[in-house]
Scaffold this motif. Structure first.
Motif, mmCIF file in Angstrom:
data_model
loop_
_atom_site.group_PDB
_atom_site.id
_atom_site.type_symbol
_atom_site.label_atom_id
_atom_site.label_comp_id
_atom_site.label_asym_id
_atom_site.label_seq_id
_atom_site.Cartn_x
_atom_site.Cartn_y
_atom_site.Cartn_z
ATOM 1 N N ILE A 13 -61.554 25.582 28.717
ATOM 2 C CA ILE A 13 -62.177 24.334 29.144
ATOM 3 C C ILE A 13 -61.864 24.202 30.624
ATOM 4 O O ILE A 13 -60.725 24.372 31.039
ATOM 5 C CB ILE A 13 -61.648 23.136 28.335
ATOM 6 N N LYS A 14 -62.876 23.922 31.437
ATOM 7 C CA LYS A 14 -62.726 24.021 32.893
ATOM 8 C C LYS A 14 -61.845 22.946 33.524
ATOM 9 O O LYS A 14 -61.208 23.201 34.541
ATOM 10 C CB LYS A 14 -64.097 24.019 33.556
ATOM 11 N N ARG A 15 -61.839 21.746 32.974
ATOM 12 C CA ARG A 15 -61.053 20.673 33.578
ATOM 13 C C ARG A 15 -60.063 20.113 32.563
ATOM 14 O O ARG A 15 -60.374 19.977 31.383
ATOM 15 C CB ARG A 15 -61.969 19.546 34.072
ATOM 16 N N ARG A 16 -58.887 19.768 33.038
ATOM 17 C CA ARG A 16 -57.846 19.233 32.159
ATOM 18 C C ARG A 16 -58.258 17.892 31.558
ATOM 19 O O ARG A 16 -57.945 17.610 30.401
ATOM 20 C CB ARG A 16 -56.553 19.092 32.964
ATOM 21 N N THR A 17 -58.977 17.076 32.317
ATOM 22 C CA THR A 17 -59.415 15.779 31.786
ATOM 23 C C THR A 17 -60.408 15.975 30.644
ATOM 24 O O THR A 17 -60.386 15.230 29.667
ATOM 25 C CB THR A 17 -60.045 14.908 32.885
ATOM 26 N N LEU A 18 -61.248 16.994 30.767
ATOM 27 C CA LEU A 18 -62.197 17.289 29.687
ATOM 28 C C LEU A 18 -61.441 17.808 28.456
ATOM 29 O O LEU A 18 -61.767 17.443 27.317
ATOM 30 C CB LEU A 18 -63.235 18.311 30.155
ATOM 31 N N ALA A 19 -60.413 18.628 28.682
ATOM 32 C CA ALA A 19 -59.589 19.119 27.568
ATOM 33 C C ALA A 19 -58.933 17.955 26.836
ATOM 34 O O ALA A 19 -58.852 17.939 25.607
ATOM 35 C CB ALA A 19 -58.530 20.089 28.093
ATOM 36 N N LYS A 20 -58.483 16.951 27.599
ATOM 37 C CA LYS A 20 -57.867 15.769 26.990
ATOM 38 C C LYS A 20 -58.888 15.012 26.147
ATOM 39 O O LYS A 20 -58.589 14.590 25.031
ATOM 40 C CB LYS A 20 -57.292 14.859 28.072
ATOM 41 N N GLU A 21 -60.109 14.863 26.665
ATOM 42 C CA GLU A 21 -61.158 14.163 25.921
ATOM 43 C C GLU A 21 -61.474 14.879 24.609
ATOM 44 O O GLU A 21 -61.621 14.246 23.569
ATOM 45 C CB GLU A 21 -62.434 14.063 26.770
ATOM 46 N N VAL A 22 -61.587 16.206 24.669
ATOM 47 C CA VAL A 22 -61.893 16.988 23.466
ATOM 48 C C VAL A 22 -60.764 16.832 22.438
ATOM 49 O O VAL A 22 -61.020 16.637 21.252
ATOM 50 C CB VAL A 22 -62.116 18.480 23.828
ATOM 51 N N ALA A 23 -59.524 16.862 22.906
ATOM 52 C CA ALA A 23 -58.385 16.683 21.998
ATOM 53 C C ALA A 23 -58.382 15.278 21.400
ATOM 54 O O ALA A 23 -58.147 15.102 20.201
ATOM 55 C CB ALA A 23 -57.078 16.955 22.733
ATOM 56 N N ALA A 37 -53.672 15.980 23.338
ATOM 57 C CA ALA A 37 -53.584 16.699 24.613
ATOM 58 C C ALA A 37 -52.145 17.049 24.967
ATOM 59 O O ALA A 37 -51.882 18.077 25.582
ATOM 60 C CB ALA A 37 -54.213 15.873 25.718
ATOM 61 N N ALA A 38 -51.195 16.217 24.578
ATOM 62 C CA ALA A 38 -49.791 16.441 24.916
ATOM 63 C C ALA A 38 -49.063 17.340 23.914
ATOM 64 O O ALA A 38 -47.890 17.642 24.105
ATOM 65 C CB ALA A 38 -49.061 15.110 25.010
ATOM 66 N N SER A 39 -49.754 17.814 22.880
ATOM 67 C CA SER A 39 -49.118 18.697 21.898
ATOM 68 C C SER A 39 -48.663 19.981 22.573
ATOM 69 O O SER A 39 -49.288 20.448 23.522
ATOM 70 C CB SER A 39 -50.098 19.044 20.783
ATOM 71 N N ASN A 40 -47.589 20.541 22.077
ATOM 72 C CA ASN A 40 -47.069 21.789 22.636
ATOM 73 C C ASN A 40 -47.763 22.996 22.026
ATOM 74 O O ASN A 40 -48.006 23.035 20.823
ATOM 75 C CB ASN A 40 -45.570 21.904 22.401
ATOM 76 N N VAL A 41 -48.060 23.969 22.886
ATOM 77 C CA VAL A 41 -48.647 25.236 22.465
ATOM 78 C C VAL A 41 -47.595 26.313 22.678
ATOM 79 O O VAL A 41 -46.928 26.339 23.711
ATOM 80 C CB VAL A 41 -49.906 25.553 23.306
ATOM 81 N N ALA A 42 -47.430 27.197 21.703
ATOM 82 C CA ALA A 42 -46.470 28.291 21.811
ATOM 83 C C ALA A 42 -47.178 29.619 21.556
ATOM 84 O O ALA A 42 -48.267 29.652 20.963
ATOM 85 C CB ALA A 42 -45.347 28.102 20.795
ATOM 86 N N ILE A 43 -46.557 30.685 21.985
ATOM 87 C CA ILE A 43 -47.113 32.016 21.750
ATOM 88 C C ILE A 43 -47.189 32.246 20.239
ATOM 89 O O ILE A 43 -46.248 31.950 19.513
ATOM 90 C CB ILE A 43 -46.245 33.090 22.433
ATOM 91 N N GLY A 44 -48.346 32.729 19.780
ATOM 92 C CA GLY A 44 -48.555 32.976 18.358
ATOM 93 C C GLY A 44 -49.277 31.847 17.651
ATOM 94 O O GLY A 44 -49.723 32.014 16.512
ATOM 95 N N ASP A 45 -49.413 30.686 18.299
ATOM 96 C CA ASP A 45 -50.139 29.569 17.689
ATOM 97 C C ASP A 45 -51.619 29.918 17.562
ATOM 98 O O ASP A 45 -52.177 30.626 18.387
ATOM 99 C CB ASP A 45 -50.013 28.301 18.540
ATOM 100 N N GLU A 46 -52.239 29.385 16.499
ATOM 101 C CA GLU A 46 -53.673 29.559 16.302
ATOM 102 C C GLU A 46 -54.354 28.243 16.650
ATOM 103 O O GLU A 46 -54.053 27.210 16.050
ATOM 104 C CB GLU A 46 -53.970 29.948 14.854
ATOM 105 N N LEU A 47 -55.268 28.282 17.630
ATOM 106 C CA LEU A 47 -56.007 27.091 18.056
ATOM 107 C C LEU A 47 -57.425 27.185 17.530
ATOM 108 O O LEU A 47 -58.071 28.225 17.656
ATOM 109 C CB LEU A 47 -56.066 26.987 19.574
ATOM 110 N N THR A 48 -57.907 26.097 16.949
ATOM 111 C CA THR A 48 -59.293 26.000 16.518
ATOM 112 C C THR A 48 -59.934 24.891 17.330
ATOM 113 O O THR A 48 -59.477 23.751 17.303
ATOM 114 C CB THR A 48 -59.376 25.680 15.018
ATOM 115 N N ILE A 49 -60.969 25.241 18.087
ATOM 116 C CA ILE A 49 -61.610 24.306 19.004
ATOM 117 C C ILE A 49 -63.081 24.190 18.648
ATOM 118 O O ILE A 49 -63.776 25.200 18.538
ATOM 119 C CB ILE A 49 -61.488 24.798 20.464
ATOM 120 N N GLN A 50 -63.541 22.953 18.479
ATOM 121 C CA GLN A 50 -64.961 22.747 18.196
ATOM 122 C C GLN A 50 -65.680 22.399 19.490
ATOM 123 O O GLN A 50 -65.427 21.379 20.109
ATOM 124 C CB GLN A 50 -65.157 21.628 17.182
ATOM 125 N N PHE A 51 -66.546 23.313 19.921
ATOM 126 C CA PHE A 51 -67.402 23.097 21.084
ATOM 127 C C PHE A 51 -68.796 22.825 20.552
ATOM 128 O O PHE A 51 -69.319 23.634 19.818
ATOM 129 C CB PHE A 51 -67.502 24.358 21.947
#
Length: 87
Positions: A13-23, A37-51
């Motif tokens: 996602i190109k902008r952090r504000t847009l990432a916050k809105e999507v979250a 948006a403030a959730s922690n991401v770690a190596i090995g996590d699986e992210l599912t994003i609906q675009f």
């Protein structure tokens, strides 16, 4: 690393504000759990994003504070990309 920061640095996602809105809209899950948006991401996590009309599932491979455009795609691996079911 914060979820919105990871999405911006990885250029998913190109902008952090847009990432916050999507979250905030509940369109991002980390390991199956709805995330903010403030959730922690770690190596090995699986992210599912609906675009819009597709759902992208990725695995986090690396966390870096700064990367150039060519390295951004090395931060994750695409596991699945599928269209949203229209029922």
């Amino acid at each position: 690393m914060r979820l919105d920061k990871f999405l911006k640095i990885s250029r998913l996602i190109k902008r952090r504000t847009l990432a916050k809105e999507v979250a905030d809209q509940g369109r991002i899950r980390i390991n199956g759990a709805q995330s903010k948006a403030a959730s922690n991401v770690a190596i090995g996590d699986e992210l599912t994003i609906q675009f819009g009309q597709k759902v992208l599932t990725i695995e986090v491979k690396s966390l870096k504070e700064n990367v150039n455009k060519n390295e951004a795609a090395t931060l994750y691996e695409i596991k699945k990309e599928e269209p949203v079911n229209q029922n």
